[in-house]
Every structure is written in structure tokens, then in C-alpha cells.
Write an enzyme that holds these catalytic residues in place. Sequence first.
Site, PDB file in Angstrom:
ATOM      1  N   ASP A 121      -6.510   2.452  10.866  1.00 44.45           N
ATOM      2  CA  ASP A 121      -5.721   1.923   9.756  1.00 44.45           C
ATOM      3  C   ASP A 121      -6.684   1.398   8.692  1.00 44.45           C
ATOM      4  O   ASP A 121      -7.525   0.549   8.982  1.00 44.45           O
ATOM      5  CB  ASP A 121      -4.810   0.796  10.292  1.00 44.45           C
ATOM      6  CG  ASP A 121      -3.918   0.221   9.207  1.00 44.45           C
ATOM      7  OD1 ASP A 121      -3.915   0.735   8.072  1.00 44.45           O
ATOM      8  OD2 ASP A 121      -3.225  -0.767   9.499  1.00 44.45           O
TER       9      ASP A 121
ATOM     10  N   ASP B  22      -2.194   5.755   5.178  1.00 46.57           N
ATOM     11  CA  ASP B  22      -3.511   5.250   5.611  1.00 46.57           C
ATOM     12  C   ASP B  22      -3.616   4.960   7.110  1.00 46.57           C
ATOM     13  O   ASP B  22      -4.489   4.222   7.530  1.00 46.57           O
ATOM     14  CB  ASP B  22      -3.885   4.004   4.793  1.00 46.57           C
ATOM     15  CG  ASP B  22      -3.193   2.744   5.277  1.00 46.57           C
ATOM     16  OD1 ASP B  22      -2.084   2.838   5.830  1.00 46.57           O
ATOM     17  OD2 ASP B  22      -3.778   1.660   5.112  1.00 46.57           O
ATOM     18  N   GLU B  23      -2.749   5.573   7.898  1.00 43.67           N
ATOM     19  CA  GLU B  23      -2.785   5.327   9.347  1.00 43.67           C
ATOM     20  C   GLU B  23      -2.669   6.618  10.135  1.00 43.67           C
ATOM     21  O   GLU B  23      -1.896   7.497   9.768  1.00 43.67           O
ATOM     22  CB  GLU B  23      -1.556   4.515   9.777  1.00 43.67           C
ATOM     23  CG  GLU B  23      -1.660   3.046   9.570  1.00 43.67           C
ATOM     24  CD  GLU B  23      -0.323   2.407   9.921  1.00 43.67           C
ATOM     25  OE1 GLU B  23       0.099   2.519  11.086  1.00 43.67           O
ATOM     26  OE2 GLU B  23       0.288   1.839   9.004  1.00 43.67           O
TER      27      GLU B  23
HETATM   28  N1  DCP Z   1       2.369   0.049   0.723  1.00 42.31           N
HETATM   29  C1  DCP Z   1       3.321  -0.127  -0.297  1.00 42.31           C
HETATM   30  N2  DCP Z   1       4.400  -0.969  -0.103  1.00 42.31           N
HETATM   31  C2  DCP Z   1       4.562  -1.630   1.077  1.00 42.31           C
HETATM   32  C3  DCP Z   1       3.615  -1.456   2.100  1.00 42.31           C
HETATM   33  C4  DCP Z   1       2.517  -0.610   1.896  1.00 42.31           C
HETATM   34  O1  DCP Z   1       3.181   0.484  -1.358  1.00 42.31           O
HETATM   35  N3  DCP Z   1       5.609  -2.450   1.241  1.00 42.31           N
HETATM   36  C5  DCP Z   1       1.199   0.922   0.478  1.00 42.31           C
HETATM   37  C6  DCP Z   1       0.067   0.098  -0.067  1.00 42.31           C
HETATM   38  C7  DCP Z   1      -0.892  -0.057   1.063  1.00 42.31           C
HETATM   39  C8  DCP Z   1      -0.644   1.192   1.891  1.00 42.31           C
HETATM   40  O2  DCP Z   1       0.720   1.533   1.673  1.00 42.31           O
HETATM   41  O3  DCP Z   1      -2.238  -0.172   0.620  1.00 42.31           O
HETATM   42  C9  DCP Z   1      -0.910   0.994   3.362  1.00 42.31           C
HETATM   43  O4  DCP Z   1      -0.030   0.013   3.889  1.00 42.31           O
HETATM   44  P1  DCP Z   1      -0.470  -1.048   4.981  1.00 42.31           P
HETATM   45  O5  DCP Z   1       0.756  -1.671   5.501  1.00 42.31           O
HETATM   46  O6  DCP Z   1      -1.408  -0.408   5.961  1.00 42.31           O
HETATM   47  O7  DCP Z   1      -1.231  -2.158   4.141  1.00 42.31           O
HETATM   48  P2  DCP Z   1      -2.697  -2.243   3.600  1.00 42.31           P
HETATM   49  O8  DCP Z   1      -3.521  -1.068   3.975  1.00 42.31           O
HETATM   50  O9  DCP Z   1      -2.635  -2.517   2.128  1.00 42.31           O
HETATM   51  O10 DCP Z   1      -3.266  -3.565   4.269  1.00 42.31           O
HETATM   52  P3  DCP Z   1      -3.775  -3.835   5.762  1.00 42.31           P
HETATM   53  O11 DCP Z   1      -5.227  -4.196   5.606  1.00 42.31           O
HETATM   54  O12 DCP Z   1      -2.967  -4.971   6.249  1.00 42.31           O
HETATM   55  O13 DCP Z   1      -3.579  -2.588   6.558  1.00 42.31           O
HETATM   56 CA    CA Z   2      -3.613  -0.322   6.112  1.00 43.26          CA
END
Ligand code: DCP
Ligand code: CA
Length: 361
Positions: A12, A110-111
Site C-alpha cells: 500500500d 495504490d494497493e
Molecule cells: N482516495 C480518495 N478519496 C478517499 C480515499 C482515497 O480520493 N476517500 C485516493 C487518494 C489516496 C488514494 O486514493 O491517495 C489511496 O487511498 P488510501 O486510502 O490508500 O490513502 P493514502 O494512500 O492517501 O494514505 P495511506 O498512507 O493512509 O495509505
Molecule cells: Ca495508500
Amino acid sequence: MAGMNRVVMHIDMDSFFAQIEERENPEIAGKPVIICVFSGRGEGIGAVSTSNYHARNQGIKAGMPCGRAKKLSPEGIYLPSRKDFYKEVSDQIMEIINRYGDAFEQVSIDEAYLEVTHGGGKDIGKAENLAIELKEEIKNRTSLNSSVGIGPNKLIAKMASAHKKPDGLCIVRPNEVNDFLGPMPVKKLYGVGKKTAGILQEDGIETIRDLRERDPLWLIEKLGKARGKKLFDYARGIDPSPVISREKEQFGRMMSFPEDTDDSEIIIFHILELGEDIISKIREKGYQFRTVTFTGITPDYISHTKSLTLDHPVSEKIDFFEVSEKLIMNYLSKKPEKLRRGGITVSNFSRPERQSSLIDY
Ligand code: DCP
Ligand code: CA
């Protein structure tokens, strides 16, 4: 496979969209960075898509209105989301990850999960080295940090990758599963949303250990059969679901034009060439399609799409060519600007009924 020890990895990316923007704009590093999605209804009415860890420390959360975020962090850097650009970075990362496992399943932008049972030789030590290598390759090739979890199944791998974020590597061996899960608040268990957490907490269940002590019949009564059974298993770290690559529901290709262009002939030429390949694949599968979608991406990575859905399913190249040409002409007449990239996607599949041909008569 019954009884076999599995080794599963979950990868992730950390604060994905925000990390990409930090990479692109080094001058904003160290500041709170917030990515906003604007609804298009009114200027400035947007929601937080994600933010970096500096912004999260100020209380900013995904989904929050950007106006509220600005009150929490007036000095933050607010950037509009560039989804197509992030998607390109994602494709590059997924291609790297794909090579590290026996099976690969992407679950979001991203996962992804990897089954490394054989590649890792059922040996968690080997899987650990594999994860270190994978994190390094992602870092070297994209300059981005990721977090990796390793466990005996998808559930544990997923919870492990979240456990040591950012830039984490967390390994949970089969005999450590109960100690890993036990003290966690029940809302951290995969599959427990806000509502379920509320129901459980009302009955004094705070940790996953508390949940584990409940009778399965009680859980089924409270949460329904499907969910009750699932959480009974999850609380014990049981998850037999396999890592599987998903069936494609659409076939598409993207390309960069030799140079930025708004010349319809050049764009159509390249897109039809991409289409050749897609149509051959679809025909091989015996599919027919009804929808074609054109995507244009400008030099600053703003993307627009235009789709056309036919009344009847078709599968001939000539149909595809006709529709694509119409789509692209239509697109360019509405958005006469230069494009850096273009793509074409075919979807809405069906399989034709076996047709009697003349030969049958
Ligand atoms: N995303 C979005 N709206 C949301 C959740 C996520 O647009 N409600 C998008 C932005 C994030 C990406 O998807 O960058 C990946 O989601 P993640 O939940 O994995 O969150 P992040 O990668 O940003 O943070 P983390 O470090 O907690 O994984
Ligand atoms: Ca993420």
C-alpha cells in the site's frame, strides 16, 4: 491447498496522491499538502481526497470539505487532484509489484496483494527479503515510499501493511496472529465499519480480543448470518480467500502522441492503431461490445472522456473504426485543445447467441 501454510503480501503506497505531488514539487516538502477534488458544481466546493502526514497531524481527513481543512491548516498547500497522472504512476508501480509474486491482485489505485507462497518458499524470512527488494525497487524507480505487510493470508497482510505506516514493513507469522490482532481496537478489524463498530461497542466489545470471546451465535444474532460468521473468522485471523487476478471488464489502451497535437487525422490514425490490438483480443474471446470511450489527456494532465454506446452489440473492426472516428471528431469539436496522450476503451460486453450461418442450410 488445504492445510498449506501460505505467505501473502499486501503493498500500500503511503499518502499516495500527496506523495506524488511532493515528488513533483520539491519546494512543498515539509509542509502540509492537501489534495482536493472539486465537484464541478461550484468553484471552491471540494472535498479532501488525501493529504500528507503533516496535514493529518493537524486533523485533516479524507472526505472532509476543503473549506473545513483550510480552517484547520490555513498555511497548507492545496492542490487539485490529477487523477490521470496518478493513474500513470500507479500503472508503473503495479507493473513492478506484479513481477514479485505467484499471483497478483490489484485492489485499488495504490494497493495490491501478492501470493508469495512459492516464490517465498513458504518461508517468511525469504518473503521478508523479497519485500525489502520490492520496496527498494519502487523507491528507486519512482522515488515513492510504500508500506508492506506480510502474513499467512490477505486479511493479516492487509492489516500488517497499515500497522507500521509510513514506509513500513510488518511481518506477522502464523503463531503471532492472535497477539497481533488481540489488543487492536475492534474498528481496526478489516470488515468492521463505523456502524458495526458502534453495535459491538454498545455491547462492551472494545478490542478484537473482546470480539473473539463472543459466542458465534451471539454474533450472528447481532450482525446477521453472513457478517457474523465472517467477523467470527476475522477476529481469529482466518481468511481463506485466494489472491486472484480479476477478469477484465473492459479492454483499453493509452498512448503518448509523438508530440502534443490537436490534429484530428493524427489522433485518429494512432487511436485506430491501438484499436487493432484491442479488437483482435475481443474477437479472440468471442465477445461483442456496445460501448467505446475515448480519453484525451492535455499536456498538463487534465483528462476528458467521451463515450458512445450502440443500440446493438458489434464485434467488427469496421464498426469500431466508425464509432471511434465519430467520437474523436465529436470530442475535438467540443474541446479543441492539444493532447499529449490519448486512449480508447471498449466495454459493455456480451457473447453472441450461436448464429446459424448460411452453411447450416
Ligand atoms: N482516495 C480518495 N478519496 C478517499 C480515499 C482515497 O480520493 N476517500 C485516493 C487518494 C489516496 C488514494 O486514493 O491517495 C489511496 O487511498 P488510501 O486510502 O490508500 O490513502 P493514502 O494512500 O492517501 O494514505 P495511506 O498512507 O493512509 O495509505
Ligand atoms: Ca495508500
